[in-house]
Scaffold this active site. Structure first.
Site, PDB file in Angstrom:
ATOM      1  CB  CYS A   2      39.842  -7.791  -0.217  1.00  0.00           C
ATOM      2  SG  CYS A   2      39.170  -9.417   0.061  1.00  0.00           S
ATOM      3  NE  ARG A  27      39.421  -2.758  -3.343  1.00  0.00           N
ATOM      4  CZ  ARG A  27      39.928  -2.651  -4.572  1.00  0.00           C
ATOM      5  NH1 ARG A  27      39.738  -1.548  -5.239  1.00  0.00           N
ATOM      6  NH2 ARG A  27      40.631  -3.613  -5.107  1.00  0.00           N
ATOM      7  CD1 TRP A  74      32.679  -9.686  -2.221  1.00  0.00           C
ATOM      8  CD2 TRP A  74      34.144 -11.138  -3.072  1.00  0.00           C
ATOM      9  NE1 TRP A  74      32.023 -10.449  -3.161  1.00  0.00           N
ATOM     10  CE2 TRP A  74      32.893 -11.349  -3.701  1.00  0.00           C
ATOM     11  CE3 TRP A  74      35.216 -11.961  -3.447  1.00  0.00           C
ATOM     12  CZ2 TRP A  74      32.687 -12.321  -4.685  1.00  0.00           C
ATOM     13  CZ3 TRP A  74      35.004 -12.927  -4.430  1.00  0.00           C
ATOM     14  CH2 TRP A  74      33.748 -13.093  -5.032  1.00  0.00           C
ATOM     15  CG  ASN A 100      42.584  -7.265  -3.154  1.00  0.00           C
ATOM     16  OD1 ASN A 100      41.706  -8.099  -3.393  1.00  0.00           O
ATOM     17  ND2 ASN A 100      42.799  -6.218  -3.916  1.00  0.00           N
ATOM     18  N   GLY A 101      43.201 -10.622  -3.171  1.00  0.00           N
ATOM     19  CA  GLY A 101      43.573 -11.489  -4.293  1.00  0.00           C
ATOM     20  C   GLY A 101      43.539 -12.945  -3.866  1.00  0.00           C
ATOM     21  CD  GLU A 483      23.918  -2.200 -17.287  1.00  0.00           C
ATOM     22  OE1 GLU A 483      24.467  -3.291 -17.493  1.00  0.00           O
ATOM     23  OE2 GLU A 483      24.217  -1.457 -16.341  1.00  0.00           O
ATOM     24  CE  LYS A 487      23.729  -1.891 -12.791  1.00  0.00           C
ATOM     25  NZ  LYS A 487      24.712  -1.795 -13.848  1.00  0.00           N
ATOM     26  CD  GLU A 490      24.917  -4.948 -10.303  1.00  0.00           C
ATOM     27  OE1 GLU A 490      25.967  -5.422  -9.868  1.00  0.00           O
ATOM     28  OE2 GLU A 490      24.889  -4.144 -11.254  1.00  0.00           O
ATOM     29  CG  HIS A 506      12.621 -18.055 -31.506  1.00  0.00           C
ATOM     30  ND1 HIS A 506      12.066 -18.786 -32.532  1.00  0.00           N
ATOM     31  CD2 HIS A 506      12.841 -16.820 -32.021  1.00  0.00           C
ATOM     32  CE1 HIS A 506      11.989 -18.042 -33.622  1.00  0.00           C
ATOM     33  NE2 HIS A 506      12.450 -16.833 -33.331  1.00  0.00           N
ATOM     34  CE  LYS A 605      32.303   0.559  -9.111  1.00  0.00           C
ATOM     35  NZ  LYS A 605      31.106   0.516  -9.979  1.00  0.00           N
TER      36      LYS A 605
HETATM   37  O1  M6R Z   1      35.354  -2.539 -13.595  1.00  0.00           O
HETATM   38  P1  M6R Z   1      34.759  -3.289 -14.738  1.00  0.00           P
HETATM   39  O2  M6R Z   1      33.994  -2.422 -15.651  1.00  0.00           O
HETATM   40  O3  M6R Z   1      35.762  -4.115 -15.485  1.00  0.00           O
HETATM   41  O4  M6R Z   1      33.731  -4.284 -14.060  1.00  0.00           O
HETATM   42  C1  M6R Z   1      33.046  -5.259 -14.789  1.00  0.00           C
HETATM   43  C2  M6R Z   1      31.910  -5.843 -13.977  1.00  0.00           C
HETATM   44  O5  M6R Z   1      32.396  -6.501 -12.864  1.00  0.00           O
HETATM   45  C3  M6R Z   1      30.910  -4.768 -13.533  1.00  0.00           C
HETATM   46  O6  M6R Z   1      30.406  -4.050 -14.620  1.00  0.00           O
HETATM   47  C4  M6R Z   1      29.735  -5.418 -12.760  1.00  0.00           C
HETATM   48  O7  M6R Z   1      28.989  -6.206 -13.626  1.00  0.00           O
HETATM   49  C5  M6R Z   1      28.888  -4.335 -12.094  1.00  0.00           C
HETATM   50  N1  M6R Z   1      28.571  -4.718 -10.753  1.00  0.00           N
HETATM   51  C6  M6R Z   1      27.602  -4.094 -12.789  1.00  0.00           C
HETATM   52  O8  M6R Z   1      26.826  -3.125 -12.159  1.00  0.00           O
END
Ligand code: M6R
Length: 610
Positions: A2, A27, A74, A100-101, A483, A487, A490, A506, A605
């Site tokens: 948010c 956000r 969000w 926010n929160g 990773e 990527k 997401e 396994h 984010k």
């Molecule tokens: O701001 P942060 O690095 O603490 O965030 C952690 C995760 O939320 C963040 O890396 C998330 O997994 C990303 N969307 C990955 O691309």
């Protein structure tokens, strides 16, 4: 999660708030709304969907005035809808709140308020705040008294901004665990959840700390603590530039940030490696004496930052011989971990605001452990609440999918492990010199990879209808497999899993069919023959191989359906080069599938809720 904005000044509040919301849309983008004081009356406009939908509403029904607040959501409580969109108001529509929160005890409060006759319109936790303030004000309390009572009533981690019809020239705000900044312009003040929305207009900024609140008009900023005591605002020069928040000609922040990586590496090398080869972590503030007493390290982080931490574990164990574990922040904080006083906690976070990571820092501090954080936002709560922090120097990251922050974290973990090794006398001078020389070549090698991006763009078309992907890597590149999979899922919504190559047989190998592409990270190293075995086993089951190999490779290449060559480098540095083609793959596959990489479904984010 948010975004909230606020403004009091002489400009059109509608345009200031909309520009601010556009900067904070990463956000959250389920719904958006603004509340303004228009000729002493509160006017609210809100709409489900992205900010464009709110813009369309404002074209039909514009608002006027110079004071107001805004929100991009969000969803936590209540589905994305016009009713659940912020701002929320009281029954008489004289108060508007953006939030926010999470208000954790909202259900109890809502039931109590309902029993007193208050009617709720939304399913949000936020709406209790507007009714609580309204209740206090109708009991003849001042706005200050109403806020002080609110802070004693609500629980959780949150930040709010509010406007009141009875004080039409002011924006009120408060925070207890979610970020909030006030920016100062020329006879005007701005409010935002993060700096990106203040870059254009503010010359100075004030980071509001937890349990602080106050108000601003166009003339003044007034700050208090939650006991009602005056606090002197600490204004800092606002140093970010417009280029930091602009897409710079790229269609998305994600691809802009992927392309920024070579430049960022040059800056990090300049800042961290002195001419004599010594490493500079002068901002860290954790003495060599403290580091020399460390006997165990626990790295805790979430998502992409956790993956960089997993690579950091290898570096720290290799170079310092100190046992290092990595933990998901969300697990660490609840499992009462066994940790002794000589354990150093390293918290990694791009945003510095991730709720799970912050909560784990609190858990560690409650156990009297030292916490060193690695953050990209040095003005963040995590930086503030750690004993020491390292700036990962990636510059503002806006794309929801973390890219440049990841490689900057990995480089910093490598450099920090090398720095730490000088305290423990564990690394030979030859290896140190070799690594420093190789690190200095990284920017050119990254540029070389980026110049070959069109190769990957071409492949992306072949995966438009793919349902599942597998990523395999070993040792330093196992986290890169994780990773790469994160990527891809997401931003393109294709199911993807990453595995350690050795574990694949396994169980997960059962997934392989001709429909499942397998990305195999197979650089030349000691474990190269083992990756070749993985590739052979997959081929034998008609799997499709996408390999990431060292330039000049013959064997893995000959077995692959798609092959991307990265420049040769020391094995320790290979994760940095290997992740870039995977970032590009996820971006181009997302584009080919018509997805919006900067605003992936259900994500935001900076995950400031648990
Ligand atoms: O701001 P942060 O690095 O603490 O965030 C952690 C995760 O939320 C963040 O890396 C998330 O997994 C990303 N969307 C990955 O691309």
């Amino acid at each position: 999660m948010c975004g909230i904005v606020g403004y009091a000044g002489n400009k059109s509040v509608e345009s200031v708030l909309m520009v601010g919301l556009a900067c904070l849309e990463y956000r959250g983008y389920d719904s958006a709304g603004i509340a303004v004081i228009d000729h002493d009356e509160l006017e609210i406009r809100k709409e489900k969907g992205k900010i464009k939908a709110l813009e369309a509403l404002l074209r039909e029904k514009p608002v006027r005035g110079n004071v107001g607040v805004g929100h991009t959501r969000w969803a936590t409580h209540g589905e994305p809808s016009q009713i659940n969109a912020h701002p929320h108001t009281n029954e008489k529509q004289t108060i508007a709140i953006v939030h926010n929160g999470i208000i954790e005890n909202y259900m109890q409060l809502k039931m109590k308020l309902q029993s007193l006759g208050y009617i709720f319109l939304s399913n949000t936790d936020t709406e209790v705040i507007s009714h609580l303030l309204s209740m206090e004000l109708s009991a003849k309390k001042t706005v200050k008294e109403a806020f002080l009572s609110l802070f004693k009533t609500i629980q959780g981690k949150w930040a709010i901004a509010a406007v009141f019809e009875r004080e039409p020239d002011k924006v009120y705000f408060a925070q207890d665990g979610a970020p909030l900044l006030i920016g100062k312009g020329k006879r005007e003040y701005f409010l935002a959840s993060d700096l990106s929305a203040l870059v254009r207009n503010s010359t100075e900024v004030c980071y509001i700390k937890p349990k602080q609140w106050g108000y601003f008009s166009k003339e003044e900023l007034v700050l208090f603590d939650f006991d009602g005591n005056d606090v002197v605002p600490e204004m800092k020069k606002q140093e970010a530039k417009w280029e930091d928040v602009d897409k710079g000609g790229f269609p998305h922040y994600m691809i802009k940030e992927i392309y920024e990586q070579a430049g960022i590496f040059r800056k990090i090398i300049d800042r961290r490696i002195k001419e004599n080869g010594e490493l500079d972590f002068s901002e860290m503030g954790l003495s060599k004496e403290i580091l020399s007493k460390v006997n165990r390290i626990v790295i805790q982080a979430a998502g992409t930052s956790l993956h960089s931490g997993m690579i950091g574990k290898h570096y720290l164990e290799q170079f310092t011989k100190i046992q290092t574990d990595t933990e998901m922040s969300s697990e660490f904080r609840y499992r009462n971990p066994v940790v002794e006083g000589d354990t150093l906690i390293i918290a990694i976070s791009q945003s510095g605001e991730t709720a799970d990571t912050l909560a784990s820092i609190h858990e560690a501090k409650a156990k009297f452990l030292k916490v060193l954080s690695m953050v990209n936002n040095v003005n963040s709560t995590i930086a503030r609440e750690s004993d020491a922090f390292i700036d990962t120097c990636a510059g503002m990251e806006i794309g929801v999918a973390s890219t440049k922050a990841f490689t900057a974290q990995v480089l910093h973990l490598l450099l920090f492990a090398m720095y730490f090794s000088t305290i423990k006398w564990m690394m030979s001078d030859e290896l140190r010199k070799e690594l420093i020389d190789e690190i200095k070549q990284l920017p050119t090698k990254i540029e070389y990879i980026l110049n070959k991006a069109p190769e990957i763009e071409k492949w992306a078309q072949d995966f438009i209808n793919t349902k599942d992907f597998v990523f395999l890597g070993r040792t330093y590149n196992h986290p890169i497999a994780l990773e790469g999979a994160l990527k891809l899922k997401e931003i393109s919504y294709i199911h993807a899993s990453g595995y350690a190559g050795g574990e694949f047989k396994h169980g997960p190998i059962a997934l392989i069919t001709s429909e499942v592409p397998v990305v195999c990270i197979a650089n030349k190293s000691e474990i190269y023959p083992k990756m070749i075995s993985n590739i052979q086993e997959i081929k034998a089951r008609s799997g499709k191989i996408i390999s990431i190999v060292t330039e000049g490779d013959v064997e893995a290449k000959s077995l692959s359906d798609y092959c991307f060559e990265v420049p040769a480098c020391h094995e320790f540095l290979s994760p940095i080069l290997n992740v870039i083609p995977l970032q590009l793959l996820s971006y181009y596959v997302a584009i080919a599938r018509g997805c919006t990489p900067d605003q992936p479904r259900n994500l935001a984010k900076s995950v400031t809720v648990e």
